[in-house]
Design a protein around this motif. Structure first.
Motif, PDB file in Angstrom:
ATOM      1  N   LEU A 120      -4.537   5.031   1.374  1.00 46.90           N
ATOM      2  CA  LEU A 120      -4.158   5.717   0.137  1.00 46.90           C
ATOM      3  C   LEU A 120      -4.649   7.160   0.098  1.00 46.90           C
ATOM      4  O   LEU A 120      -4.105   7.982  -0.654  1.00 46.90           O
ATOM      5  N   LEU A 148       0.826  -1.207   0.000  1.00 41.38           N
ATOM      6  CA  LEU A 148       0.000   0.000   0.000  1.00 41.38           C
ATOM      7  C   LEU A 148       0.864   1.263   0.000  1.00 41.38           C
ATOM      8  O   LEU A 148       0.523   2.251  -0.662  1.00 41.38           O
ATOM      9  N   ARG A 149       1.976   1.231   0.734  1.00 46.01           N
ATOM     10  CA  ARG A 149       2.859   2.404   0.718  1.00 46.01           C
ATOM     11  C   ARG A 149       3.470   2.618  -0.664  1.00 46.01           C
ATOM     12  O   ARG A 149       3.559   3.753  -1.150  1.00 46.01           O
ATOM     13  N   GLY A 200       0.825   3.958  -2.904  1.00 51.16           N
ATOM     14  CA  GLY A 200       0.606   5.369  -2.606  1.00 51.16           C
ATOM     15  C   GLY A 200       1.664   6.265  -3.236  1.00 51.16           C
ATOM     16  O   GLY A 200       1.349   7.346  -3.749  1.00 51.16           O
TER      17      GLY A 200
END
Length: 283
Positions: A133, A77-78, A81
């Motif tokens: 996000l 997810l990072r 993002g």
């Protein structure tokens, strides 16, 4: 995220990088496979920057594991993002499925049991992803070749409940609807009628294959031109959902760019012809 997508796009494939940048291809936007651009540096990311300068971009992932039992992958997810901040996508999407269990990634889009427990589980994880996000999430319907004993909802009910409970949008893969309708024996047009009108944010168009083993199943290969049956179902989708941004998606047997642009012109023509006929006359 900026304003929504409009018009007709293509799935970006490395085979078409040079042709896209060299010409004036009639493409309104590009969808990229997120996982191909999560590593910092290299030619793919350099090319993506060039594409994002010229076209709006949609991010489309295959590794979110939104329906899985493993915790959400925070490293993924990072990275997603960071990519989103780089290209400022108009849409961020993934698949309504599971892809990982006990830390093992299966590299397939595996269907979920269609019941209220799954709806609550997915909706909770959608909210977690959107919080991580800072962007809305869109989920795509997947193809399937079996049903679970624990199913209490049909696919249209399941998709509708996910969208309603989580607030996510839907990416309608028309080919997958066609494939599932054949494999599971439901009416594809009636399926479209039962989806919430305002939730469909994007459409995928692709081809499929017949199972070579003679099972009678259709297989979602996304490696062939869009067939007549899928084009007809796309017209029905336009009749119901209006001017939803649509794209040609080819994942294997990638043809020259000109072939995909010709298919995109078919989509434009069908959409224009369909929207020109009032719903009551078309019924």
């Amino acid at each position: 995220m900026t304003t929504a997508l409009h018009g007709f796009g293509l799935g970006l494939r490395p085979q078409h990088y040079d042709a896209l940048l060299a010409g004036e291809a009639r493409v309104d936007w590009l969808e990229i496979l997120s996982e191909n651009y999560l590593v910092e540096g290299g030619r793919p990311l350099w090319m993506l920057d060039r594409m994002a300068e010229r076209w709006p971009v949609a991010l489309h992932g295959v590794s979110l594991n939104i329906g899985g039992s493993d915790p959400l992958d925070r490293d993924y997810l990072r990275a997603l993002g960071r990519l989103a901040r780089r290209v400022r996508p108009r849409i961020v999407s993934d698949h309504l499925c599971w892809t990982r269990h006990a830390g093992v990634q299966f590299h397939d889009l595996l269907p979920l049991p269609q019941n209220e427990d799954t709806v609550r589980h997915v909706a909770r994880r959608v909210r977690q992803v959107q919080d991580a996000l800072g962007l809305p999430l869109v989920l795509e319907n997947v193809s399937s070749y079996l049903r679970f004993a624990d199913d209490t909802l049909d696919e249209a009910q399941f998709l509708s409940a996910i969208a309603t409970e989580s607030g996510c949008g839907l990416l309608l893969d028309v080919n997958n609807v066609f494939v599932n309708a054949h494999n599971h024996g439901f009416d594809a047009v009636a399926f479209l009628d039962r989806l919430p009108r305002g939730t469909v944010r994007q459409i995928h168009l692709a081809g499929h294959s017949e199972d070579a083993r003679g099972s009678g199943l259709l297989i979602d290969t996304h490696d062939a031109p869009v067939p007549d049956g899928v084009w007809s179902l796309y017209a029905e989708a336009v009749r119901r959902f209006g001017e939803v941004p649509a794209m040609i998606e080819r994942d294997d047997h990638i043809p020259p760019l000109a072939d995909l642009l010709a298919e995109l012109d078919i989509a434009r023509r069908l959409a224009a012809e369909t929207l020109a006929v009032p719903m009551e006359r078309a019924a």
